[in-house]
Scaffold this motif. Structure first.
Motif, PDB file in Angstrom:
ATOM      1  N   LEU A   1       0.331  -0.966   0.108  1.00 49.40           N
ATOM      2  CA  LEU A   1      -0.194   0.188  -0.169  1.00 49.40           C
ATOM      3  C   LEU A   1       1.113   1.650  -0.003  1.00 49.40           C
ATOM      4  O   LEU A   1       0.474   2.350  -1.202  1.00 49.40           O
ATOM      5  CB  LEU A   1      -1.040  -0.263   1.756  1.00 49.40           C
ATOM      6  CG  LEU A   1      -2.256  -0.955   1.048  1.00 49.40           C
ATOM      7  CD1 LEU A   1      -2.934  -1.233   2.323  1.00 49.40           C
ATOM      8  CD2 LEU A   1      -2.945  -1.156   0.553  1.00 49.40           C
TER       9      LEU A   1
ATOM     10  N   ILE B   1      -2.189   6.974  -5.674  1.00 46.53           N
ATOM     11  CA  ILE B   1      -3.716   5.475  -5.455  1.00 46.53           C
ATOM     12  C   ILE B   1      -3.659   4.515  -4.513  1.00 46.53           C
ATOM     13  O   ILE B   1      -3.215   5.033  -3.551  1.00 46.53           O
ATOM     14  CB  ILE B   1      -2.984   4.309  -6.245  1.00 46.53           C
ATOM     15  CG1 ILE B   1      -2.365   4.636  -7.276  1.00 46.53           C
ATOM     16  CG2 ILE B   1      -3.741   3.556  -6.506  1.00 46.53           C
ATOM     17  CD1 ILE B   1      -3.590   5.174  -9.098  1.00 46.53           C
ATOM     18  N   GLN B   2      -5.374   4.153  -4.046  1.00 46.94           N
ATOM     19  CA  GLN B   2      -5.659   4.327  -2.695  1.00 46.94           C
ATOM     20  C   GLN B   2      -6.441   3.001  -2.972  1.00 46.94           C
ATOM     21  O   GLN B   2      -6.886   3.061  -4.246  1.00 46.94           O
ATOM     22  CB  GLN B   2      -6.322   5.275  -1.972  1.00 46.94           C
ATOM     23  CG  GLN B   2      -5.811   6.188  -1.461  1.00 46.94           C
ATOM     24  CD  GLN B   2      -6.655   7.005  -0.445  1.00 46.94           C
ATOM     25  OE1 GLN B   2      -8.264   7.075  -0.363  1.00 46.94           O
ATOM     26  NE2 GLN B   2      -6.235   8.451   0.117  1.00 46.94           N
ATOM     27  N   ILE B   3      -6.567   1.663  -2.323  1.00 39.08           N
ATOM     28  CA  ILE B   3      -7.254   1.021  -1.975  1.00 39.08           C
ATOM     29  C   ILE B   3      -8.476   0.577  -1.230  1.00 39.08           C
ATOM     30  O   ILE B   3      -8.233   1.326   0.012  1.00 39.08           O
ATOM     31  CB  ILE B   3      -6.610  -0.838  -1.973  1.00 39.08           C
ATOM     32  CG1 ILE B   3      -5.255  -0.600  -2.595  1.00 39.08           C
ATOM     33  CG2 ILE B   3      -7.742  -1.690  -2.595  1.00 39.08           C
ATOM     34  CD1 ILE B   3      -5.420  -0.835  -4.418  1.00 39.08           C
TER      35      ILE B   3
ATOM     36  N   ALA C   1      -9.088  -0.115  -6.802  1.00 43.64           N
ATOM     37  CA  ALA C   1      -7.919   1.462  -6.562  1.00 43.64           C
ATOM     38  C   ALA C   1      -8.500   2.048  -7.980  1.00 43.64           C
ATOM     39  O   ALA C   1      -9.140   1.976  -8.406  1.00 43.64           O
ATOM     40  CB  ALA C   1      -7.036   0.640  -7.447  1.00 43.64           C
TER      41      ALA C   1
ATOM     42  N   GLU D   1      -7.370   6.631  -8.245  1.00 43.24           N
ATOM     43  CA  GLU D   1      -6.739   7.449  -7.949  1.00 43.24           C
ATOM     44  C   GLU D   1      -7.471   8.613  -7.701  1.00 43.24           C
ATOM     45  O   GLU D   1      -8.392   9.063  -8.433  1.00 43.24           O
ATOM     46  CB  GLU D   1      -6.069   7.984  -9.401  1.00 43.24           C
ATOM     47  CG  GLU D   1      -4.711   8.868  -9.943  1.00 43.24           C
ATOM     48  CD  GLU D   1      -4.753   8.854 -11.539  1.00 43.24           C
ATOM     49  OE1 GLU D   1      -2.924   9.468 -11.391  1.00 43.24           O
ATOM     50  OE2 GLU D   1      -5.168   8.886 -12.003  1.00 43.24           O
TER      51      GLU D   1
ATOM     52  N   VAL E   1      -6.011  -4.160 -13.943  1.00 45.46           N
ATOM     53  CA  VAL E   1      -5.691  -2.688 -13.573  1.00 45.46           C
ATOM     54  C   VAL E   1      -5.100  -2.283 -14.794  1.00 45.46           C
ATOM     55  O   VAL E   1      -5.558  -3.233 -16.197  1.00 45.46           O
ATOM     56  CB  VAL E   1      -4.652  -2.854 -13.028  1.00 45.46           C
ATOM     57  CG1 VAL E   1      -3.307  -1.910 -13.031  1.00 45.46           C
ATOM     58  CG2 VAL E   1      -4.044  -3.269 -11.664  1.00 45.46           C
TER      59      VAL E   1
ATOM     60  N   ILE F   1       0.226  -1.417  -8.872  1.00 50.66           N
ATOM     61  CA  ILE F   1      -1.232  -1.600  -8.100  1.00 50.66           C
ATOM     62  C   ILE F   1      -1.528  -2.946  -7.849  1.00 50.66           C
ATOM     63  O   ILE F   1      -2.669  -3.201  -7.561  1.00 50.66           O
ATOM     64  CB  ILE F   1      -2.493  -0.637  -9.374  1.00 50.66           C
ATOM     65  CG1 ILE F   1      -1.055   0.913  -8.985  1.00 50.66           C
ATOM     66  CG2 ILE F   1      -3.557  -0.427  -9.179  1.00 50.66           C
ATOM     67  CD1 ILE F   1      -1.847   1.650 -10.200  1.00 50.66           C
TER      68      ILE F   1
ATOM     69  N   LEU G   1      -3.499  -4.910  -4.600  1.00 49.57           N
ATOM     70  CA  LEU G   1      -5.440  -5.370  -4.824  1.00 49.57           C
ATOM     71  C   LEU G   1      -5.055  -6.666  -4.404  1.00 49.57           C
ATOM     72  O   LEU G   1      -6.304  -6.687  -3.920  1.00 49.57           O
ATOM     73  CB  LEU G   1      -5.730  -4.926  -6.402  1.00 49.57           C
ATOM     74  CG  LEU G   1      -6.550  -3.263  -7.025  1.00 49.57           C
ATOM     75  CD1 LEU G   1      -6.574  -3.572  -8.166  1.00 49.57           C
ATOM     76  CD2 LEU G   1      -7.419  -3.969  -5.860  1.00 49.57           C
TER      77      LEU G   1
ATOM     78  N   THR H   1      -4.801  -6.446  -0.758  1.00 51.23           N
ATOM     79  CA  THR H   1      -5.887  -6.529  -0.199  1.00 51.23           C
ATOM     80  C   THR H   1      -6.630  -7.592  -0.075  1.00 51.23           C
ATOM     81  O   THR H   1      -7.215  -7.881   1.095  1.00 51.23           O
ATOM     82  CB  THR H   1      -6.637  -5.108  -0.500  1.00 51.23           C
ATOM     83  OG1 THR H   1      -5.177  -3.997  -0.404  1.00 51.23           O
ATOM     84  CG2 THR H   1      -7.541  -4.823   0.451  1.00 51.23           C
TER      85      THR H   1
END
Ligand SMILES: CC(C)(COP(=O)(O)OP(=O)(O)OC[C@H]1O[C@@H](n2cnc3c(N)ncnc32)[C@H](O)[C@@H]1OP(=O)(O)O)[C@@H](O)C(=O)NCCC(=O)NCCS
Length: 173
Positions: free
Chosen positions: A18, A26-28, A69, A71, A109, A118, A122, A125
């Motif tokens: 992460l 970028i976040q999940i 994911a 942005e 992705v 990314i 993912l 996670t």
């Protein structure tokens, strides 16, 4: 294509994956109910129409088993309204427990965002979420990039798993 087995009790740690994508903005996060109306056509457009259907179940499952994911785009300074959150662009997804219980996938992705970590974030996670739900093993269904899964989470091919559970089609005509 064969299925692969992942030992969930022996996963790489999640946080470094992460942290690696945070500088890219970028976040999940789990998908939210209602977002299926954006996510389904996006998956059908960029990946596979049949993959799109499983996400509805994953979104409404409790806990949610669809991670996306996003942005984080810069906020518009013209719209200084605290109720208007910065916009998010969908760039990837991963889910589990869709076609079969205990099965990871599908995931994807956007091509333009590949090779930035990314996919790894993912994957980890979702697999850590499965571990936290008390699954001991995950099956990667119909694993496409076999070497990628082997390198990322030490996944191993399940002998004799082709075509596995993905056989036969319901005919409705
Ligand atoms: C597979 C996929 C999810 C990887 O996403 P990603 O964001 O590029 O993954 P990461 O950035 O975390 O990993 C990229 C690394 O894996 C490597 N890699 C990519 N595809 C690979 C493959 N098929 N086999 C082995 N390594 C692979 C890249 O070279 C890169 O290596 P590096 O870290 O040394 O630079 C993405 O390519 C994708 O969406 N593919 C199309 C959909 C798909 O096949 N989904 C799986 C369905 S089961």
């Amino acid at each position: 294509m064969s299925d692969m087995l992942v030992k969930l009790y022996d996963l790489p740690p999640l946080q470094p994956a992460l942290d690696a994508i945070t500088p890219l903005h970028i976040q999940i996060r789990p998908a939210r109910v209602g977002e299926e109306y954006q996510i389904m056509p996006w998956i059908a457009q960029h990946f596979n129409e049949s993959w799109a259907h499983g996400v509805v179940y994953a979104i409404h499952r409790s806990p949610c088993s669809l991670f996306i994911a996003v942005e984080k785009l810069p906020p518009d300074p013209e719209r200084a309204n605290p109720y208007v959150l910065p916009p998010e662009k969908l760039v990837g997804f991963a889910c589990y427990d869709t076609s079969n219980r205990g099965m990871f996938g599908p995931m994807g992705v956007l091509p333009h965002y590949e090779n930035r970590g990314i996919g790894t974030a993912l994957l980890l996670t979702a697999l850590h979420a499965m571990w936290n739900e008390n699954y001991a093993y995950a099956v990667i269904g119909w694993a496409g990039p076999v070497d990628w899964y082997a390198n990322r989470v030490d996944a191993t091919l399940i002998p004799g798993s082709e075509p596995g559970p993905f056989r036969g089609q319901l005919e409705g005509k």
